[in-house]
Motif scaffolding. Sequence first.
Motif, PDB file in Angstrom:
ATOM      1  N   UNK A 148      27.143  68.388  34.391  1.00 54.55           N
ATOM      2  CA  UNK A 148      28.027  69.489  33.995  1.00 54.55           C
ATOM      3  C   UNK A 148      29.489  69.072  34.041  1.00 54.55           C
ATOM      4  N   UNK A 149      29.857  68.288  35.049  1.00 57.97           N
ATOM      5  CA  UNK A 149      31.248  67.879  35.202  1.00 57.97           C
ATOM      6  C   UNK A 149      31.758  67.090  34.005  1.00 57.97           C
ATOM      7  N   UNK A 150      30.890  66.258  33.414  1.00 51.35           N
ATOM      8  CA  UNK A 150      31.359  65.400  32.322  1.00 51.35           C
ATOM      9  C   UNK A 150      31.059  65.962  30.937  1.00 51.35           C
ATOM     10  N   UNK A 151      30.167  66.954  30.835  1.00 46.14           N
ATOM     11  CA  UNK A 151      29.827  67.506  29.522  1.00 46.14           C
ATOM     12  C   UNK A 151      30.508  68.835  29.250  1.00 46.14           C
ATOM     13  N   UNK A 152      31.288  69.337  30.153  1.00 43.11           N
ATOM     14  CA  UNK A 152      31.865  70.673  29.954  1.00 43.11           C
ATOM     15  C   UNK A 152      32.791  70.713  28.731  1.00 43.11           C
ATOM     16  N   UNK A 153      33.395  69.548  28.382  1.00 46.04           N
ATOM     17  CA  UNK A 153      34.252  69.492  27.197  1.00 46.04           C
ATOM     18  C   UNK A 153      33.488  69.034  25.961  1.00 46.04           C
TER      19      UNK A 153
ATOM     20  N   UNK B 201      38.123  69.068  24.721  1.00 46.13           N
ATOM     21  CA  UNK B 201      38.808  68.011  25.440  1.00 46.13           C
ATOM     22  C   UNK B 201      37.957  66.769  25.602  1.00 46.13           C
ATOM     23  N   UNK B 202      38.435  65.883  26.469  1.00 47.22           N
ATOM     24  CA  UNK B 202      37.751  64.620  26.732  1.00 47.22           C
ATOM     25  C   UNK B 202      37.495  64.509  28.225  1.00 47.22           C
ATOM     26  N   UNK B 203      36.327  64.013  28.590  1.00 47.97           N
ATOM     27  CA  UNK B 203      35.992  63.790  29.991  1.00 47.97           C
ATOM     28  C   UNK B 203      36.070  62.301  30.294  1.00 47.97           C
ATOM     29  N   UNK B 204      36.864  61.950  31.299  1.00 48.87           N
ATOM     30  CA  UNK B 204      36.989  60.559  31.717  1.00 48.87           C
ATOM     31  C   UNK B 204      36.277  60.353  33.045  1.00 48.87           C
ATOM     32  N   UNK B 205      35.369  59.376  33.066  1.00 47.22           N
ATOM     33  CA  UNK B 205      34.766  58.907  34.308  1.00 47.22           C
ATOM     34  C   UNK B 205      35.600  57.693  34.723  1.00 47.22           C
TER      35      UNK B 205
ATOM     36  N   UNK C  60      40.627  63.198  36.086  1.00 42.53           N
ATOM     37  CA  UNK C  60      39.305  62.593  35.941  1.00 42.53           C
ATOM     38  C   UNK C  60      38.223  63.656  36.133  1.00 42.53           C
ATOM     39  N   UNK C  61      37.126  63.527  35.407  1.00 41.77           N
ATOM     40  CA  UNK C  61      36.004  64.449  35.550  1.00 41.77           C
ATOM     41  C   UNK C  61      34.993  63.960  36.581  1.00 41.77           C
ATOM     42  N   UNK C  62      34.965  62.647  36.809  1.00 36.01           N
ATOM     43  CA  UNK C  62      34.053  62.030  37.774  1.00 36.01           C
ATOM     44  C   UNK C  62      34.591  60.645  38.106  1.00 36.01           C
ATOM     45  N   UNK C  63      34.028  60.029  39.145  1.00 32.14           N
ATOM     46  CA  UNK C  63      34.435  58.696  39.564  1.00 32.14           C
ATOM     47  C   UNK C  63      33.232  57.759  39.495  1.00 32.14           C
ATOM     48  N   UNK C  64      33.448  56.565  38.960  1.00 30.23           N
ATOM     49  CA  UNK C  64      32.422  55.520  38.922  1.00 30.23           C
ATOM     50  C   UNK C  64      32.767  54.469  39.966  1.00 30.23           C
ATOM     51  N   UNK C  65      31.780  54.133  40.818  1.00 28.44           N
ATOM     52  CA  UNK C  65      32.011  53.186  41.909  1.00 28.44           C
ATOM     53  C   UNK C  65      31.043  52.011  41.803  1.00 28.44           C
TER      54      UNK C  65
ATOM     55  N   UNK D 145      35.050  65.330  43.350  1.00 24.52           N
ATOM     56  CA  UNK D 145      34.429  64.971  42.081  1.00 24.52           C
ATOM     57  C   UNK D 145      33.049  64.353  42.306  1.00 24.52           C
ATOM     58  N   UNK D 146      32.145  64.494  41.332  1.00 24.39           N
ATOM     59  CA  UNK D 146      30.857  63.791  41.416  1.00 24.39           C
ATOM     60  C   UNK D 146      31.064  62.297  41.255  1.00 24.39           C
TER      61      UNK D 146
END
Length: 272
Positions: A21-26, A34-38, A77-82, A105-106
């Motif tokens: 949901x966090x990254x697809x809301x836009x 809008x655009x979602x950035x991980x 940012x919509x989420x964080x990649x680690x 953030x997720x």
Amino acid sequence: MAFSELEASALSEESPRNFFTAVTRHAGASGEGGVSIIADVSRKSASGAWLRPEFGGSPASREALATLARRYSQAGASAISVPTDAGHLGGSLGDLRVVKEATDLPVLRRDLIVDPWQIWESRAAGADAVILTSEILPEGQLLDMLILAQRLGLTSLIEVHSMEHLLRVRHHVGFPHPSYCLLSISNRNAENLEPDLTTTLRLADMVEDRGVLVSDAGVSASRDLARLRRVGVQIAIVGEALMASEDPAGALAMMLRPPATENGAMPKVDFQ
């Protein structure tokens, strides 16, 4: 660690944050919105070079990582990649835990997942999403891992690098539940690891639901996000382009603004 201990640790974690949901809301197939950035917090580049001096492995680097995650959140940012690959990218599951505790953030675990143990391990470390690479997972194993990830509340990103693999797995996107699965197109060349955004631009036409498409690597400016939006892709993983900046969070905020110049180049920012 025995599996019973790992299982208990994973099941004792708080419920995962909703990465999907966090990254697809836009996102949407029409390309509107809008655009979602991980935002990726890689310690090293794809070539293995340290990206920032403060991430060179000292004990203080964990605090630097937490600070960056918080600033990415503030920057949009919509989420964080680690990355958790210690050998190649200098990361660890400890990094994932640090980032998870530093922000609301997720968090995506970025690593090669080849065994169900790693799915349980990801959940035990606090991950909210994992990447499943189609090139290294036989179809049956991919499906089993999608089921396990969804059972644990994790969002899966099925990763493809070519038309061949996209055609093989695209009918599995949304399995076993549509709200737990995304399709990630890697733009990195398998031979030299150089990113080429045209990979996503070329393959996007083969995907009916563009709202679940993620473009990985190759985004360095707002003009790149505009190119993705024109083909209906509104989610991107961005790492090295940010980490190479003097102020990664400032670069992210600037990237999320509409292009300020005719060619959409990221304006120079005074970070002093």
